[in-house]
Design a protein around this motif. Structure first.
Motif, mmCIF file in Angstrom:
data_model
loop_
_atom_site.group_PDB
_atom_site.id
_atom_site.type_symbol
_atom_site.label_atom_id
_atom_site.label_comp_id
_atom_site.label_asym_id
_atom_site.label_seq_id
_atom_site.Cartn_x
_atom_site.Cartn_y
_atom_site.Cartn_z
ATOM 1 N N ALA A 33 0.810 -1.222 0.000
ATOM 2 C CA ALA A 33 0.000 0.000 0.000
ATOM 3 C C ALA A 33 0.840 1.266 0.000
ATOM 4 C CB ALA A 33 -0.938 -0.005 1.206
ATOM 5 N N GLN A 34 2.002 1.239 0.669
ATOM 6 C CA GLN A 34 2.872 2.419 0.717
ATOM 7 C C GLN A 34 3.349 2.829 -0.664
ATOM 8 O OE1 GLN A 34 6.555 1.810 2.809
ATOM 9 N NE2 GLN A 34 7.247 3.921 2.571
ATOM 10 N N GLY A 76 15.752 7.880 8.402
ATOM 11 C CA GLY A 76 16.021 6.846 7.413
ATOM 12 C C GLY A 76 16.416 7.450 6.077
ATOM 13 N N THR A 77 16.857 6.600 5.171
ATOM 14 C CA THR A 77 17.291 7.036 3.842
ATOM 15 C C THR A 77 16.090 7.327 2.952
ATOM 16 O OG1 THR A 77 19.314 5.721 4.000
ATOM 17 C CG2 THR A 77 18.603 6.364 1.798
ATOM 18 N N HIS A 78 16.164 8.448 2.244
ATOM 19 C CA HIS A 78 15.082 8.826 1.334
ATOM 20 C C HIS A 78 14.979 7.818 0.199
ATOM 21 C CE1 HIS A 78 12.539 10.992 -1.420
ATOM 22 N NE2 HIS A 78 13.520 11.164 -2.287
ATOM 23 N N VAL A 79 13.780 7.355 -0.056
ATOM 24 C CA VAL A 79 13.520 6.359 -1.096
ATOM 25 C C VAL A 79 12.514 6.907 -2.094
ATOM 26 C CG1 VAL A 79 12.472 4.107 -1.559
ATOM 27 C CG2 VAL A 79 14.071 4.359 0.329
ATOM 28 N N ALA A 138 14.853 2.535 5.548
ATOM 29 C CA ALA A 138 14.319 3.514 4.598
ATOM 30 C C ALA A 138 13.350 4.454 5.304
ATOM 31 C CB ALA A 138 13.598 2.806 3.459
ATOM 32 N N ASP A 139 13.342 5.696 4.885
ATOM 33 C CA ASP A 139 12.360 6.652 5.390
ATOM 34 C C ASP A 139 10.974 6.136 5.026
ATOM 35 O OD1 ASP A 139 10.834 8.837 6.108
ATOM 36 O OD2 ASP A 139 12.157 10.312 5.181
ATOM 37 N N ASP A 140 10.082 6.052 5.997
ATOM 38 C CA ASP A 140 8.755 5.484 5.738
ATOM 39 C C ASP A 140 7.708 6.540 5.390
ATOM 40 O OD1 ASP A 140 8.389 6.670 8.185
ATOM 41 O OD2 ASP A 140 7.821 4.839 9.254
#
Length: 338
Positions: free
Chosen positions: A108-109, A249-252, A312-314
């Motif tokens: 869903a994200q 977190g790391t930008h995705v 990861a950035d959520d």
């Protein structure tokens, strides 16, 4: 009566026999490079008998489909970056897809809440650092650190207005607010070793040549450089770092797909979209382009796995899209590229 029958036969010959003819093909507009998607599309044709016609482009996809209107031959739209997917929605050139297969394969994200776009892969916005002059950056390292005085004259990057960087700024706005994001942009600009230019790989080349010590860049470019005889030396000169491990977190970001609003081959288009979320296609994305599959259970390539796991950035991708215009505004205000 004979004339009517003859006319009907002629029309069928000229334009195809309706649904039967349409069932044999699907038309794709793509920002994705031919070498990446053609093997998958060829496999789709092999499995289904449906011919895939592809038009590759570097820019202007949304405008083209919008101008073509109801006469557009486009069925499936393939692009990169959440901003470009959002643009397709904003311009009203896509439609909702009701597919249990896609919903089951794409978390869903990584899909639109209205089912108008779907991610196919994820890619992290990493930081490259010189092996000789900087070394590996620790888990405490965050994007915000790039604005600190210790990086004065050491940073290389492509244009701040490139979608990859705009999306990063949008994530910083979402996590820290506009005021802090603007100050961060000012700090990074003050720390640049040269005017923003080139692409992500050009920044790593600059590090290998000693022009700068760190750069922003998507992680999959490391794999591409390692696979290139001329660029391997660039890749060997840097470490790949995932910022924000002790913070957000790391930008995705993502690559993704959408169904064109006036798709003339809708049934075939949805079959292709479902195929692109399958284990086979997701695995090929991982192996060929060093991206992360969105489907759970599909492994990353061995090379990508060797770079280490990361948090990861959520942030929902829709939140990044919502802050995109604000990010562009801030980049202009600080005159980042000048």
């Amino acid at each position: 009566m004979k004339k009517v029958v003859l006319s009907t036969a002629i029309l069928a010959t000229l334009f195809g026999a309706g649904p039967a003819a349409a069932a044999e093909e699907v038309n794709v507009y793509s920002y994705r490079q031919p070498f990446l998607i053609e093997p998958m599309l060829n496999e789709f044709t092999k499995q289904t008998g449906i011919k895939v016609n592809v038009k590759f482009a570097k820019k202007g996809m949304a405008e083209k489909v919008q101008q073509e209107g109801e006469y557009s031959p486009a069925d499936v739209l393939l692009t990169v970056d959440i901003s470009r997917l959002s643009e397709l929605v904003d311009k009203g050139v896509v439609q909702k897809v009701d597919s249990k297969v896609i919903d089951g394969n794409v978390p869903a994200q990584f899909r639109d809440s209205d089912e108008e776009w779907f991610a196919l892969t994820t890619r992290s916005r990493a930081v490259y650092s010189s092996r000789d002059r900087v070394g590996k950056l620790g888990d405490d390292f965050d994007y915000l650190d790039l604005a600190k005085p210790e990086f004065k004259g050491k940073i290389c990057t492509r244009s701040g207005k490139h979608p990859y960087n705009v999306s990063l700024v949008a994530s910083i706005i979402a996590n820290h607010g506009e005021a802090e994001a603007k100050e961060w942009l000012k700090g990074v600009k003050a720390n640049l070793a040269r005017k923003p230019q080139g692409n992500d790989r050009a920044q790593v080349k600059a590090i290998s040549e000693g022009l700068c010590d760190v750069s922003l860049g998507n992680s999959y470019y490391l794999g591409k450089m390692l696979a290139d005889k001329e660029q391997k030396a660039w890749a060997d000169s840097v470490y790949l770092n995932y910022p924000g491990q002790n913070a957000n977190g790391t930008h995705v970001n993502i690559s993704g797909m959408a169904l064109a609003k006036f798709s003339p081959n809708k049934e075939n288009a949805i079959k292709l979209m479902e195929f692109l979320t399958s284990d086979f296609a997701q695995g090929m994305y991982a192996e060929v382009n060093y991206e992360e599959p969105v489907k759970k259970g599909v492994a990353s390539s061995k090379l990508v796995s060797s770079w280490g796991s990361y948090k990861a950035d959520d942030l929902p991708l829709t939140t990044i899209a919502d802050n995109y215009a604000k990010a562009v505004k801030l980049i202009d205000e600080v005159q980042f590229d000048l």
